[in-house]
Motif scaffolding. Sequence first.
Motif, PDB file in Angstrom:
ATOM      1  N   ARG A 169       0.838  -1.203   0.000  1.00  0.00           N
ATOM      2  CA  ARG A 169       0.000   0.000   0.000  1.00  0.00           C
ATOM      3  C   ARG A 169       0.867   1.245   0.000  1.00  0.00           C
ATOM      4  N   GLU A 217       2.144   1.996  -3.331  1.00  0.00           N
ATOM      5  CA  GLU A 217       1.125   2.599  -4.185  1.00  0.00           C
ATOM      6  C   GLU A 217       0.996   4.084  -3.839  1.00  0.00           C
ATOM      7  N   ARG A 269      -9.543  -2.081  -8.467  1.00  0.00           N
ATOM      8  CA  ARG A 269     -10.326  -2.378  -7.262  1.00  0.00           C
ATOM      9  C   ARG A 269     -11.546  -3.208  -7.620  1.00  0.00           C
ATOM     10  N   ARG A 301      -8.288  -3.996  -3.260  1.00  0.00           N
ATOM     11  CA  ARG A 301      -7.337  -4.069  -4.374  1.00  0.00           C
ATOM     12  C   ARG A 301      -7.327  -5.460  -5.017  1.00  0.00           C
TER      13      ARG A 301
END
Lengths: 137, 137
Positions: free
Chosen positions: B22, B25, B35, B41
Motif C-alpha cells: 500500500r 502505491e 479495485r 485491491r
Amino acid sequence: MTDAYTIKEAAEHTGIPEETIRYYERIGLLPRAERKQNRHRVYRPKDLETMRLVTCLKKTGMPLEEMKPFLKLSVGDDISEHPELHDLIVEHRAKIREQMDSLQQILDFIDSQMIGTAPEAECGLAGQPKRFGFLNL
Amino acid sequence: MTDAYTIKEAAEHTGIPEETIRYYERIGLLPRAERKQNRHRVYRPKDLETMRLVTCLKKTGMPLEEMKPFLKLSVGDDISEHPELHDLIVEHRAKIREQMDSLQQILDFIDSQMIGTAPEAECGLAGQPKRFGFLNL
DNA sequence: ACTTGACCTGGAGTCAGCTCCAAGTTGTAT
DNA sequence: ATACAACTTGGAGCTGACTCCAGGTCAAGT
C-alpha cells in the motif's frame, strides 16, 4: 608526536565528512578521540584505519550498530581470542556471499535482456522463470 | 477473470508485506491497483511481476525513486524505444559491478585473515595497503 | 441481528544515518 | 586590537523506507 591529523585532514584522508566523524563518535561507533589543549580532536594513523574499516563494512551493508563489536577490538588484537566475533564475521561473510549472488543474477538478467547473450536469469526469485518484458530489446 | 490476487495473496507471493505494498502505491512507485466493487485491491500476475522487480532492484541498492521510470514502462514495452532508460540501466549496471568488486575485495580480505589463503586485499581503498590488525589469526 | 475478518483511508510515528545550525572558544594574521 | 578560520558542543531537522494506528466499510457465517 608521530602523525597527528585534524578532523579536517582525517575527513580528507578517509572520505568521511567531518560532521559524520563527529556523529560516529557521538553514537559510540568511534571511540572518543584524543584532544589537544584547545579541545580539538587529534587523530592517529590507527584511527584513520578504523574509519576506513567503517567505510569498508558499510559497503557490505553492515549497519553501524553491528560494527561496534568489531571496532571495539583495538588494532593488533587477536580475533581468535574472541570467538563470538569470529562467529559474527563468518555470519557476515555468508551475507556478503548472498548479496553477491543476488547482484550476479541481476547482472545476468540485465545482460540477457540488453545483449541477449547471458544465461537465463530470474532475479533470484523462487518459482517459474519470469521475465520483465519491458527490458526486451 | 484470470488470476486475481488479494493484497494478502500478493504479499505472500512476493514477500512484500501488505502495508508496504500500500505504501508503494501511495508514493507512486506502484500504479494505483485495480479495485473490486468493495474497493479492495485486485492484483494480476503482471502486477506481481512488477513487485518482484521492485524487490529485485532493491537488492541492488537502487532507491525507490530511481525505480519509478523503470516501473512506469508497462510489461512488454520495448526498451529500445526509451533510450533514456537504456542509459539509466547501463549506468546502474556499472554501479552493480562496482558493488560486486567491493564485496569481492572484502571477501578476499576476510578470507585472507581468517584462513590465510586468499590474495592480498585492501578493502578497496586507494593508497598503500592497510590491514586491520584485529582480524589476524 | 451480530460478530468476525479482511480490507479500506489518511495520518502519525519510527528508525537509521546523516546534516545543519547556533553559540562559543582558540590560535593565527593583519 | 581585531578580524578570521578552524574547531568545539548540544540539539534540531531531514530523508528514505517503512510501520503502526484509528476509525470505517463490507461480505460471510452463526
